[in-house]
Design an enzyme around this catalytic site. Structure first.
Site, PDB file in Angstrom:
ATOM      1  N   ASN A  14      10.392   0.900  11.712  1.00 23.59           N
ATOM      2  CA  ASN A  14       9.489  -0.169  10.925  1.00 23.59           C
ATOM      3  C   ASN A  14      10.206  -0.293   9.439  1.00 23.59           C
ATOM      4  O   ASN A  14      10.254   0.694   8.764  1.00 23.59           O
ATOM      5  CB  ASN A  14       8.177   0.433  10.676  1.00 23.59           C
ATOM      6  CG  ASN A  14       7.321  -0.437  10.449  1.00 23.59           C
ATOM      7  OD1 ASN A  14       6.049  -0.273  10.072  1.00 23.59           O
ATOM      8  ND2 ASN A  14       7.573  -1.905  10.492  1.00 23.59           N
ATOM      9  N   ASN A  78       3.184  -8.316   4.333  1.00 24.10           N
ATOM     10  CA  ASN A  78       3.701  -8.535   5.854  1.00 24.10           C
ATOM     11  C   ASN A  78       4.995  -9.500   5.622  1.00 24.10           C
ATOM     12  O   ASN A  78       5.146 -10.152   4.582  1.00 24.10           O
ATOM     13  CB  ASN A  78       2.735  -9.301   6.602  1.00 24.10           C
ATOM     14  CG  ASN A  78       1.606  -8.670   7.032  1.00 24.10           C
ATOM     15  OD1 ASN A  78       1.790  -7.472   7.280  1.00 24.10           O
ATOM     16  ND2 ASN A  78       0.290  -8.887   6.747  1.00 24.10           N
ATOM     17  N   CYS A  87      -0.279   0.182   4.970  1.00 26.32           N
ATOM     18  CA  CYS A  87       0.956   0.376   6.020  1.00 26.32           C
ATOM     19  C   CYS A  87       1.239   1.836   5.784  1.00 26.32           C
ATOM     20  O   CYS A  87       1.776   2.602   5.037  1.00 26.32           O
ATOM     21  CB  CYS A  87       2.279  -0.422   5.443  1.00 26.32           C
ATOM     22  SG  CYS A  87       3.594  -0.250   6.602  1.00 26.32           S
ATOM     23  N   GLY A  88       1.016   2.465   7.203  1.00 28.72           N
ATOM     24  CA  GLY A  88       1.275   3.969   7.186  1.00 28.72           C
ATOM     25  C   GLY A  88       2.667   4.545   7.516  1.00 28.72           C
ATOM     26  O   GLY A  88       2.972   5.424   6.778  1.00 28.72           O
ATOM     27  N   ASN A 164      -6.479  -0.804   8.259  1.00 31.13           N
ATOM     28  CA  ASN A 164      -6.123  -2.139   8.807  1.00 31.13           C
ATOM     29  C   ASN A 164      -6.821  -2.293   9.889  1.00 31.13           C
ATOM     30  O   ASN A 164      -7.130  -1.376  10.717  1.00 31.13           O
ATOM     31  CB  ASN A 164      -4.641  -2.211   9.239  1.00 31.13           C
ATOM     32  CG  ASN A 164      -3.651  -2.037   7.802  1.00 31.13           C
ATOM     33  OD1 ASN A 164      -4.218  -2.166   6.779  1.00 31.13           O
ATOM     34  ND2 ASN A 164      -2.331  -1.997   8.262  1.00 31.13           N
ATOM     35  N   ASN A 197      -3.764  -6.158  14.134  1.00 30.43           N
ATOM     36  CA  ASN A 197      -2.750  -5.484  15.209  1.00 30.43           C
ATOM     37  C   ASN A 197      -3.047  -5.278  16.390  1.00 30.43           C
ATOM     38  O   ASN A 197      -4.248  -4.740  16.401  1.00 30.43           O
ATOM     39  CB  ASN A 197      -2.131  -4.416  14.300  1.00 30.43           C
ATOM     40  CG  ASN A 197      -1.615  -4.690  13.011  1.00 30.43           C
ATOM     41  OD1 ASN A 197      -1.630  -5.938  12.437  1.00 30.43           O
ATOM     42  ND2 ASN A 197      -1.121  -3.618  12.092  1.00 30.43           N
ATOM     43  N   ARG A 222       0.146  -8.241  12.965  1.00 34.01           N
ATOM     44  CA  ARG A 222      -0.331  -9.906  12.514  1.00 34.01           C
ATOM     45  C   ARG A 222       0.666  -9.945  11.243  1.00 34.01           C
ATOM     46  O   ARG A 222       0.944  -9.005  10.375  1.00 34.01           O
ATOM     47  CB  ARG A 222      -1.758  -9.767  11.907  1.00 34.01           C
ATOM     48  CG  ARG A 222      -2.043  -8.473  11.089  1.00 34.01           C
ATOM     49  CD  ARG A 222      -3.443  -8.460  10.413  1.00 34.01           C
ATOM     50  NE  ARG A 222      -3.618  -7.505   9.515  1.00 34.01           N
ATOM     51  CZ  ARG A 222      -4.532  -7.396   8.665  1.00 34.01           C
ATOM     52  NH1 ARG A 222      -5.381  -8.023   8.494  1.00 34.01           N
ATOM     53  NH2 ARG A 222      -4.387  -6.231   7.751  1.00 34.01           N
ATOM     54  N   CYS A 230       4.416   0.981  14.192  1.00 30.25           N
ATOM     55  CA  CYS A 230       3.462   0.814  13.201  1.00 30.25           C
ATOM     56  C   CYS A 230       2.509   2.110  13.051  1.00 30.25           C
ATOM     57  O   CYS A 230       2.091   2.627  13.818  1.00 30.25           O
ATOM     58  CB  CYS A 230       2.420  -0.359  13.801  1.00 30.25           C
ATOM     59  SG  CYS A 230       1.012  -0.711  13.126  1.00 30.25           S
TER      60      CYS A 230
END
Length: 300
Positions: A14, A78, A87-88, A164, A197, A222, A230
């Site tokens: 990611n 994004n 965002c992990g 999220n 997501n 998304r 993710c």
């Protein structure tokens, strides 16, 4: 034109463009973020992480909520330039970036609080890289139907916020997971107001080994499309798998994604159950890119 110094990094594939803007002098417009993240005409990434001091950014200051220990705000966007709560994978890469740039310290046994739009996230060092307390999660009381290309029928999805919004779908076979077409966004009914997501999940065989649950996952994010991983999605997928497995299911999970493996752990806290995410973070390279002057573009 303005020269913008950047670093490229990733967590289990990611990937992100990272920019240091300590004094909040160079906010990035959505069009600029989209240009930087474009894989053909820009640097290429699933999203952009901008590091700004909380006292130099009104939103960062609000997210820090008066805690002077929270020095940094992770302004996450994004790939299309849209705003996301958290965002992990990004929070781990963001931490690695702060440390590499000499902007923060994280000694063994210490912790680093970072402000995000999803709340303050506390990061620690672990053997696998970094672990982040994503905070309290919630199961949303909505029944969502998910239609994915190359899957013959629509499937029920479990809606989970962490922080999220996610919709998690269980698939019966590994062939379904591998054959699903995530090149287009899955169709959700009803459509969440803020989007979501979508995670497709298949259990390992056996589901639990040595007290640890194991699942495989693919995801459509998304604003970014299908990604190799993710982080908050892995947490949502593990939470969903535990929910489906019942009260005897473990609170520790390993989630295999196309880009690697992530650890998820659920644990009690004063304000309810929290979920933590652990995994690697790698900084790949740094460079300089030219952008039009900020005065020529809107910052929001």
């Amino acid at each position: 034109m303005t020269e913008l110094r950047f670093t490229k990094g990733h967590g289990t594939g990611n990937d992100f463009v990272l920019v240091a803007d300590p004094d909040g002098r160079r906010p990035l417009a959505p069009s600029e973020v989209a240009r930087l993240c474009d894989r053909r005409f820009g640097i290429g990434a699933d999203g952009l992480l901008r590091a700004v001091r909380t006292d130099a950014d009104p939103e960062g200051q609000a997210r820090a909520d008066g805690d002077d220990q929270v020095v940094w705000f992770m302004d996450y966007r994004n790939a299309d330039g849209s705003v996301a709560e958290m965002c992990g994978n990004g929070i781990r890469v963001f931490t690695a970036f702060l440390l590499a740039e000499g902007l923060a310290e994280l000694p063994p046994g210490g912790s680093l609080p970072i402000a995000t739009r999803g709340g303050v996230v506390v990061v620690q060092r672990v053997a696998a890289g970094f672990a982040a307390d994503l905070g309290r999660w919630s199961l949303e009381p909505v029944e969502t139907t998910v239609r994915v290309r190359a899957l013959e029928v629509a499937r029920p999805g479990l809606s989970i916020t962490v922080p999220n919004p996610h919709v998690v779908v269980a698939l019966a076979t590994a062939a379904e997971l591998d054959g699903a077409d995530l090149s287009a966004a899955p169709e959700l009914d009803p459509v969440p107001a803020a989007g979501a997501n979508v995670e497709l999940v298949h259990p390992a065989d056996p589901l639990v080994a040595d007290g640890v649950g194991r699942i495989r996952m693919r995801v459509h994010e998304r604003g970014s499309g299908e990604t190799l991983s993710c982080g908050t999605g892995a947490a949502a997928a593990a939470l969903a798998a535990r929910f489906w497995a019942g009260p005897s299911a473990p609170s520790e999970w390993r989630v295999t994604v196309p880009g690697g493996e992530l650890g998820v752990r659920m644990f009690p806290a004063e304000d309810g159950e929290h979920v933590a995410l652990s995994g690697p973070a790698e900084l790949v390279y740094s460079g300089v890119v030219a952008l039009p002057d900020a005065s020529t573009a809107s910052t929001r």
